[in-house]
Design a protein around this motif. Sequence first.
Motif, PDB file in Angstrom:
ATOM      1  N   ALA A 191      12.558  -5.613  -8.073  1.00 40.87           N
ATOM      2  CA  ALA A 191      11.754  -4.420  -7.802  1.00 40.87           C
ATOM      3  C   ALA A 191      12.625  -3.386  -7.119  1.00 40.87           C
ATOM      4  CB  ALA A 191      10.545  -4.762  -6.924  1.00 40.87           C
ATOM      5  N   THR A 192      12.370  -2.129  -7.402  1.00 35.92           N
ATOM      6  CA  THR A 192      13.108  -1.039  -6.782  1.00 35.92           C
ATOM      7  C   THR A 192      12.135  -0.075  -6.133  1.00 35.92           C
ATOM      8  OG1 THR A 192      14.690   0.752  -7.175  1.00 35.92           O
ATOM      9  CG2 THR A 192      13.132   0.276  -8.937  1.00 35.92           C
ATOM     10  N   GLU A 193      12.563   0.519  -5.025  1.00 35.29           N
ATOM     11  CA  GLU A 193      11.726   1.456  -4.291  1.00 35.29           C
ATOM     12  C   GLU A 193      12.305   2.862  -4.392  1.00 35.29           C
ATOM     13  OE1 GLU A 193      10.163   0.347  -0.433  1.00 35.29           O
ATOM     14  OE2 GLU A 193      11.001  -1.653  -0.666  1.00 35.29           O
ATOM     15  N   VAL A 194      11.429   3.830  -4.570  1.00 39.87           N
ATOM     16  CA  VAL A 194      11.809   5.234  -4.664  1.00 39.87           C
ATOM     17  C   VAL A 194      11.049   5.997  -3.587  1.00 39.87           C
ATOM     18  CG1 VAL A 194      11.866   7.300  -6.105  1.00 39.87           C
ATOM     19  CG2 VAL A 194      12.246   5.049  -7.129  1.00 39.87           C
ATOM     20  N   ARG A 195      11.777   6.792  -2.823  1.00 39.77           N
ATOM     21  CA  ARG A 195      11.147   7.559  -1.745  1.00 39.77           C
ATOM     22  C   ARG A 195      10.291   8.674  -2.327  1.00 39.77           C
ATOM     23  NH1 ARG A 195      14.259  10.439   3.399  1.00 39.77           N
ATOM     24  NH2 ARG A 195      12.362  11.101   4.508  1.00 39.77           N
ATOM     25  N   VAL A 196       9.077   8.838  -1.779  1.00 36.43           N
ATOM     26  CA  VAL A 196       8.149   9.875  -2.223  1.00 36.43           C
ATOM     27  C   VAL A 196       7.690  10.672  -1.010  1.00 36.43           C
ATOM     28  CG1 VAL A 196       7.371   8.561  -4.217  1.00 36.43           C
ATOM     29  CG2 VAL A 196       6.180   8.288  -2.034  1.00 36.43           C
ATOM     30  N   ARG A 197       6.974  11.755  -1.286  1.00 33.04           N
ATOM     31  CA  ARG A 197       6.466  12.581  -0.190  1.00 33.04           C
ATOM     32  C   ARG A 197       5.344  11.857   0.561  1.00 33.04           C
ATOM     33  NH1 ARG A 197       5.022  18.273  -2.766  1.00 33.04           N
ATOM     34  NH2 ARG A 197       3.928  16.887  -4.209  1.00 33.04           N
ATOM     35  N   ARG A 198       5.287  12.091   1.847  1.00 32.68           N
ATOM     36  CA  ARG A 198       4.265  11.461   2.677  1.00 32.68           C
ATOM     37  C   ARG A 198       2.926  12.141   2.461  1.00 32.68           C
ATOM     38  NH1 ARG A 198       4.393  10.867   9.314  1.00 32.68           N
ATOM     39  NH2 ARG A 198       2.772   9.270   9.462  1.00 32.68           N
ATOM     40  N   PRO A 199       1.843  11.365   2.308  1.00 30.75           N
ATOM     41  CA  PRO A 199       0.514  11.986   2.183  1.00 30.75           C
ATOM     42  C   PRO A 199       0.172  12.828   3.406  1.00 30.75           C
ATOM     43  CG  PRO A 199       0.455   9.669   1.551  1.00 30.75           C
ATOM     44  CD  PRO A 199       1.800   9.910   2.156  1.00 30.75           C
ATOM     45  N   ILE A 200      -0.651  13.834   3.212  1.00 33.51           N
ATOM     46  CA  ILE A 200      -0.997  14.738   4.297  1.00 33.51           C
ATOM     47  C   ILE A 200      -1.766  13.996   5.375  1.00 33.51           C
ATOM     48  CG2 ILE A 200      -0.996  16.740   2.779  1.00 33.51           C
ATOM     49  CD1 ILE A 200      -4.008  16.603   2.689  1.00 33.51           C
ATOM     50  N   ALA A 201      -1.727  14.524   6.592  1.00 29.82           N
ATOM     51  CA  ALA A 201      -2.404  13.904   7.722  1.00 29.82           C
ATOM     52  C   ALA A 201      -3.915  13.908   7.503  1.00 29.82           C
ATOM     53  CB  ALA A 201      -2.054  14.645   9.011  1.00 29.82           C
ATOM     54  N   GLY A 202      -4.541  12.790   7.861  1.00 29.52           N
ATOM     55  CA  GLY A 202      -5.978  12.667   7.738  1.00 29.52           C
ATOM     56  C   GLY A 202      -6.448  12.116   6.422  1.00 29.52           C
ATOM     57  N   ARG A 203      -5.555  11.964   5.458  1.00 29.20           N
ATOM     58  CA  ARG A 203      -5.962  11.417   4.161  1.00 29.20           C
ATOM     59  C   ARG A 203      -6.099   9.900   4.263  1.00 29.20           C
ATOM     60  NH1 ARG A 203      -3.196  13.410  -1.297  1.00 29.20           N
ATOM     61  NH2 ARG A 203      -4.510  15.186  -0.673  1.00 29.20           N
ATOM     62  N   ALA A 204      -7.141   9.357   3.654  1.00 24.58           N
ATOM     63  CA  ALA A 204      -7.370   7.914   3.698  1.00 24.58           C
ATOM     64  C   ALA A 204      -6.237   7.180   2.983  1.00 24.58           C
ATOM     65  CB  ALA A 204      -8.714   7.586   3.049  1.00 24.58           C
ATOM     66  N   GLY A 205      -5.825   6.055   3.564  1.00 20.73           N
ATOM     67  CA  GLY A 205      -4.761   5.261   2.966  1.00 20.73           C
ATOM     68  C   GLY A 205      -3.395   5.882   3.103  1.00 20.73           C
ATOM     69  N   ARG A 206      -3.209   6.684   4.124  1.00 17.90           N
ATOM     70  CA  ARG A 206      -1.931   7.371   4.283  1.00 17.90           C
ATOM     71  C   ARG A 206      -0.786   6.407   4.535  1.00 17.90           C
ATOM     72  NH1 ARG A 206      -0.067  11.388   9.150  1.00 17.90           N
ATOM     73  NH2 ARG A 206       1.448  12.642   7.975  1.00 17.90           N
ATOM     74  N   ASP A 207      -1.056   5.294   5.224  1.00 22.34           N
ATOM     75  CA  ASP A 207       0.009   4.375   5.604  1.00 22.34           C
ATOM     76  C   ASP A 207       0.354   3.360   4.522  1.00 22.34           C
ATOM     77  OD1 ASP A 207       0.098   5.602   8.062  1.00 22.34           O
ATOM     78  OD2 ASP A 207      -1.309   4.196   9.005  1.00 22.34           O
ATOM     79  N   ARG A 208      -0.377   3.332   3.419  1.00 22.39           N
ATOM     80  CA  ARG A 208      -0.115   2.289   2.441  1.00 22.39           C
ATOM     81  C   ARG A 208       1.145   2.544   1.629  1.00 22.39           C
ATOM     82  NH1 ARG A 208      -2.566   2.919  -2.845  1.00 22.39           N
ATOM     83  NH2 ARG A 208      -3.224   5.067  -3.200  1.00 22.39           N
ATOM     84  N   PHE A 209       1.755   3.727   1.764  1.00 22.43           N
ATOM     85  CA  PHE A 209       3.013   3.998   1.083  1.00 22.43           C
ATOM     86  C   PHE A 209       4.226   3.690   1.961  1.00 22.43           C
ATOM     87  CE2 PHE A 209       0.013   6.591  -1.282  1.00 22.43           C
ATOM     88  CZ  PHE A 209       0.377   6.329  -2.584  1.00 22.43           C
ATOM     89  N   VAL A 210       4.008   3.297   3.214  1.00 22.00           N
ATOM     90  CA  VAL A 210       5.120   3.031   4.116  1.00 22.00           C
ATOM     91  C   VAL A 210       5.701   1.662   3.798  1.00 22.00           C
ATOM     92  CG1 VAL A 210       5.834   2.792   6.517  1.00 22.00           C
ATOM     93  CG2 VAL A 210       4.085   4.467   5.892  1.00 22.00           C
TER      94      VAL A 210
END
Length: 315
Positions: free
Chosen positions: A127-146
């Motif tokens: 598996a490979t990981e690619v960095r993406v933009r962080r979801p905006i503050a207050g959006r549900a599930g914001r931490d699931r991309f960390v």
Amino acid sequence: MTNRRLTGLSRSVIEGLVSEVGPRWRAQHHDRLAARTRHRRIGAGAKHRFGFVDRLLATLVHLRHGLTHDVVAAWFGVNRSTISRSIAEIRPLLAERGCLVRDGARLRTLSDVVAYLGHHPQALMDATEVRVRRPIAGRAGRDRFVSGKARLNTIKALVVCDPLGRLLFCGETRPGSMHDLTQARTAGLVDLLLNAPLGVQILADAGYQGLGADTAGAVITPMPKPLKRQTSLPPSVIAAHEASRKRHSSQRIRVEHVIGHLKNWRILGRYHGRRESFDTTTRAIAGLLSDHQHIDRTEHNPKRVRALPAAPHIR
């Protein structure tokens, strides 16, 4: 614009894309025009000056170098909205093609890959990981991309290749917080391998330990490291253990090379687009890379394929 430095593909590959994707794009364009109420017949009015070949080349340049739509628009001398619309039309068509294999077939899903392994039973997986933009503050599930490993906001994709380093599949994208093992399980790989023909072997790294037991030995992972308290083991046992791990690592290095080739398409170096289109972008690049591997590369001196190690005994 057909220079290989700009698109990453030779002229012959681009000509194949024009003949393969062009009719599908024209049919899609015709259906889109016929889907709404019209006062004039289809084909009347102004004609496209930015034709299909231009749209295809603009999409290839965008994927290869990760340029913004503004830069590509200035390069081609058109409006930015024209480039955005062109990429949105061409990229899904490229993603639907799948990965080209030696016999001319194309693999689009994991089930296609497992069926292909019934005739060519060895493969490598990672598996490979690619960095993406962080979801905006207050959006549900914001931490699931960390990602717990990269400590960044990422999306990971599952990569499968053959022992010669030819790409077979890249997709099943998941948020970066998901473990590699969980990604493989949620993609349905366990059920597919349990129903696969005998002899199928997929070499994976230590992140997939436990998947071998779930798939009756179809997935081969390195031996776990000795515990720190196991200092009383004979030196010969420790040396054999390290040699086995080193041999396993050297045999699966080709999948790391494939991931490196995928990251040569700079849009996957750090993805700045919408996260919803990441899966389509990844599958489109995987299909283009497989075309390069099978059409552009010469096969006058084929490399010898080393057999994968035997599956460990499952109690």
